[in-house]
Design an enzyme around this catalytic site. Structure first.
Site, PDB file in Angstrom:
ATOM      1  N   HIS A   1       0.834  -1.225   0.000  1.00 15.09           N
ATOM      2  CA  HIS A   1       0.000   0.000   0.000  1.00 15.09           C
ATOM      3  C   HIS A   1       0.861   1.264   0.000  1.00 15.09           C
ATOM      4  O   HIS A   1       0.426   2.312   0.475  1.00 15.09           O
ATOM      5  CB  HIS A   1      -0.936   0.033   1.212  1.00 15.09           C
ATOM      6  CG  HIS A   1      -1.685  -1.242   1.434  1.00 15.09           C
ATOM      7  ND1 HIS A   1      -2.925  -1.489   0.895  1.00 15.09           N
ATOM      8  CD2 HIS A   1      -1.344  -2.363   2.123  1.00 15.09           C
ATOM      9  CE1 HIS A   1      -3.333  -2.710   1.254  1.00 15.09           C
ATOM     10  NE2 HIS A   1      -2.383  -3.258   1.994  1.00 15.09           N
TER      11      HIS A   1
ATOM     12  N   SER B   1      14.320  21.885 -15.951  1.00 19.14           N
ATOM     13  CA  SER B   1      13.188  22.764 -16.172  1.00 19.14           C
ATOM     14  C   SER B   1      13.643  23.993 -16.944  1.00 19.14           C
ATOM     15  O   SER B   1      14.781  24.435 -16.807  1.00 19.14           O
ATOM     16  CB  SER B   1      12.612  23.162 -14.811  1.00 19.14           C
ATOM     17  OG  SER B   1      11.906  24.363 -14.915  1.00 19.14           O
TER      18      SER B   1
ATOM     19  N   LYS C   1      16.218  22.002 -11.225  1.00 22.44           N
ATOM     20  CA  LYS C   1      15.462  20.752 -11.386  1.00 22.44           C
ATOM     21  C   LYS C   1      16.219  19.655 -12.125  1.00 22.44           C
ATOM     22  O   LYS C   1      16.895  19.886 -13.111  1.00 22.44           O
ATOM     23  CB  LYS C   1      14.160  21.013 -12.165  1.00 22.44           C
ATOM     24  CG  LYS C   1      13.104  21.811 -11.439  1.00 22.44           C
ATOM     25  CD  LYS C   1      12.590  21.160 -10.166  1.00 22.44           C
ATOM     26  CE  LYS C   1      11.852  19.854 -10.373  1.00 22.44           C
ATOM     27  NZ  LYS C   1      10.544  20.035 -11.012  1.00 22.44           N
TER      28      LYS C   1
ATOM     29  N   ASN D   1      14.648  16.209 -13.514  1.00 16.78           N
ATOM     30  CA  ASN D   1      13.384  15.479 -13.604  1.00 16.78           C
ATOM     31  C   ASN D   1      13.565  14.116 -14.268  1.00 16.78           C
ATOM     32  O   ASN D   1      14.306  13.997 -15.251  1.00 16.78           O
ATOM     33  CB  ASN D   1      12.371  16.299 -14.424  1.00 16.78           C
ATOM     34  CG  ASN D   1      12.052  17.625 -13.772  1.00 16.78           C
ATOM     35  OD1 ASN D   1      12.026  17.727 -12.544  1.00 16.78           O
ATOM     36  ND2 ASN D   1      11.841  18.646 -14.590  1.00 16.78           N
TER      37      ASN D   1
ATOM     38  N   GLU E   1       9.099   8.853 -16.765  1.00 18.56           N
ATOM     39  CA  GLU E   1       7.717   9.311 -16.923  1.00 18.56           C
ATOM     40  C   GLU E   1       7.179   8.928 -18.309  1.00 18.56           C
ATOM     41  O   GLU E   1       6.008   8.578 -18.462  1.00 18.56           O
ATOM     42  CB  GLU E   1       7.630  10.829 -16.737  1.00 18.56           C
ATOM     43  CG  GLU E   1       7.867  11.256 -15.297  1.00 18.56           C
ATOM     44  CD  GLU E   1       8.072  12.764 -15.185  1.00 18.56           C
ATOM     45  OE1 GLU E   1       7.115  13.450 -14.847  1.00 18.56           O
ATOM     46  OE2 GLU E   1       9.189  13.240 -15.447  1.00 18.56           O
TER      47      GLU E   1
END
Ligand code: ARG
Length: 500
Positions: free
Chosen positions: A155, A276, A282, A284, A289
């Site tokens: 979970h 970014s 940043k 990322n 993704e």
């Protein structure tokens, strides 16, 4: 140009809008090489069966070799598909009296089905190889992290301590099953529909076994109507790919959360990261993704395939043309995602200190503590579960005194008198001890994970051999085809160029 397809039956020609809507030329670039092979094998067989003369066979094979060298760019893209545009180019080169004989006993229906199968089988074999590489990488990273503590989750809550190796082997096993599914799909893809013609086969005395073997298929599709109608092999392949993507998306999701500041379990290699345009600090995890995002593309392709085949009457319907680009989109996306995931997994930096620190947060050793109460004090597991549950609820330090006090209130007696000691509790709360005790098959104990990695590496070796043999079988057949073609035209086409 004179349209070799429409000139007889049809009088008006489609405008650009209609051509754009109906043509499969752009998706057919995938099957250009396969189409040349199919044409060559069919032509050779037509001559061997006495259906066309040797001079026509030689002329056609020469023309096809030229077309193969010229590439798809030379074809007239205003035709509705690659098959007719290739035949038209052939007729331009060798004349209709010769080139016009190639399509005897054949339809584009069996032709396209054969081409798709030829290209797809190569894609599946390459995909399986790439999956093996991913599996190898996962096991390599696992081998280097058999003692790297981490919190295991259920979970997404801290659950029990485990090792990073144990976690990576879990992903590797999922990929192992994906490889099995790809190989199983291959066995149904590599069957030959050629010779089925439009659907009712043909009155020409074709030798279907000959083209089947020259093209490296394992067997024939037995019913000519089924052979041109079915796209179940695409659904099965895309479904295996959907499953692969779902597995990759789970890895991608973990890579994303693991590289967040909150987790900081890993750091991706810069190669796989983006920054970014406004926030200069940043880093990322864009590649991960996109693996997660492209999973939707592949699932979408599978849904398209299922829905466009649903309720289609037998045999061929033009709807089937829409199946192919979905397949190519699925395979291209999946293969890319497998390679990117492999790269991310092999290049990522593991923050083992941060993982180890977090491995005990959230009372992850609670299960082992309850098990210890069972083993050392002889109480039922359910009672132990309650005692430790109360400790967790009250957020109290699990000392012998506190455990005795809770046991007294629940059982009416303490556990010290049943043999529980401080040392036993201390051991239960040690994550390293937790893990080393879990040494049964499949558990995270380093000794078991190391054994598992070794066994899996041996398995990978065996699968690799099977794939090598499958590739060799296809190559041997195509070499045979090319040597027959060479016998007619006198030079060898390069067999390597033909594999997808
Ligand atoms: N481009 C077609 C396809 O992909 C080839 C078969 C065309 N057959 C036909 N009867 N119109 O399905």
């Amino acid at each position: 140009m004179s349209d070799i397809l429409r000139r007889g039956r049809l009088s008006s020609t489609p405008d650009e809008d209609i051509i754009r809507f109906t043509s499969s030329m752009s998706a057919d670039k995938w099957i250009f090489e396969a189409d040349v092979l199919v044409d060559m094998a069919h032509t050779v067989m037509l001559h061997e069966q006495g259906i066309i003369k040797e001079k026509d066979c030689t002329g056609i094979l020469k023309g096809l070799s030229i077309i193969r060298e010229e590439g798809i760019g030379k074809l007239d893209h205003s035709y509705e598909d690659i098959h007719i545009s290739l035949e038209s180019r052939l007729i331009d080169i060798v004349g209709e009296d010769t080139g016009g004989r190639m399509h005897s006993g054949r339809s584009r229906n069996d032709e396209v089905a054969t081409c798709i199968r030829i290209r797809l089988r190569d894609e599946l074999l390459s995909l399986a190889e790439e999956l093996l590489e991913l599996q190898t990488t996962l096991l390599e990273r696992a081998a280097g992290n058999t003692e790297t503590l981490m919190p295991g989750f259920t979970h997404l809550q801290h659950a029990q301590p485990t090792t990073f190796a144990h976690h990576l082997v879990a992903h590797s096993d999922a990929i192992g099953r994906d490889i099995e599914r790809v190989i199983a799909a291959f066995s149904r893809v590599n069957r030959c529909p050629l010779g089925s013609a439009a659907f009712a086969s043909t009155g020409f005395d074709l030798d279907r076994n000959r083209t089947c073997s020259l093209l490296g298929f394992d067997s024939l599709l037995g019913n000519s109507m089924d052979a041109v109608s079915t796209r179940d092999f695409l659904i099965e392949s895309a479904s295996a790919m959907g499953n692969i993507m779902v597995n990759l998306s789970r890895m991608a999701e973990e890579i994303i959360i693991w590289s967040s500041t909150e987790f900081s379990f890993i750091e991706l290699d810069d190669m796989y990261a983006s920054t970014s345009s406004i926030m200069p600090q940043k880093k990322n995890p864009d590649s991960a993704e996109l693996v997660r995002g492209k999973t939707g593309t592949v699932i979408g392709a599978l849904m398209s395939l299922l829905s466009l085949c649903k309720a289609l009457p037998l045999s061929y319907n033009r709807d089937l043309q829409e199946a192919t680009p979905n397949m190519w989109r699925a395979v291209e996306t999946t293969r890319g995602a497998v390679r990117i995931t492999k790269g991310m997994m092999s290049g990522m930096k593991v923050n083992s200190d941060s993982m180890a620190q977090k491995s005990v947060l959230g009372f992850t050793t609670a299960t082992e503590l309850a098990d210890t109460l069972v083993r050392c004090a002889g109480i039922p597991f359910r009672t132990a579960h309650q005692i430790v549950g109360v400790l967790a609820r009250d957020n109290e330090k699990p000392t012998l005194g506190r455990i005795d006090a809770i046991a007294c209130s629940i059982l009416g007696e303490d556990l010290s008198s049943r043999g529980l000691t401080d040392a036993m509790i201390k051991e239960a709360l040690d994550p390293v001890m937790n893990i080393s005790k879990r040494d049964i098959t499949g558990g995270p104990a380093p000794v078991e994970v190391k054994r598992g990695i070794k066994a899996r590496r041996e398995e990978i070796g065996k699968v690799q051999e099977i794939l090598t043999e499958m590739n060799r079988d296809i190559e041997d057949s195509l070499k045979q085809l090319f040597s027959v073609v060479e016998g007619y035209i006198g030079n060898t086409p390069d067999s390597q160029v033909t594999r997808g």
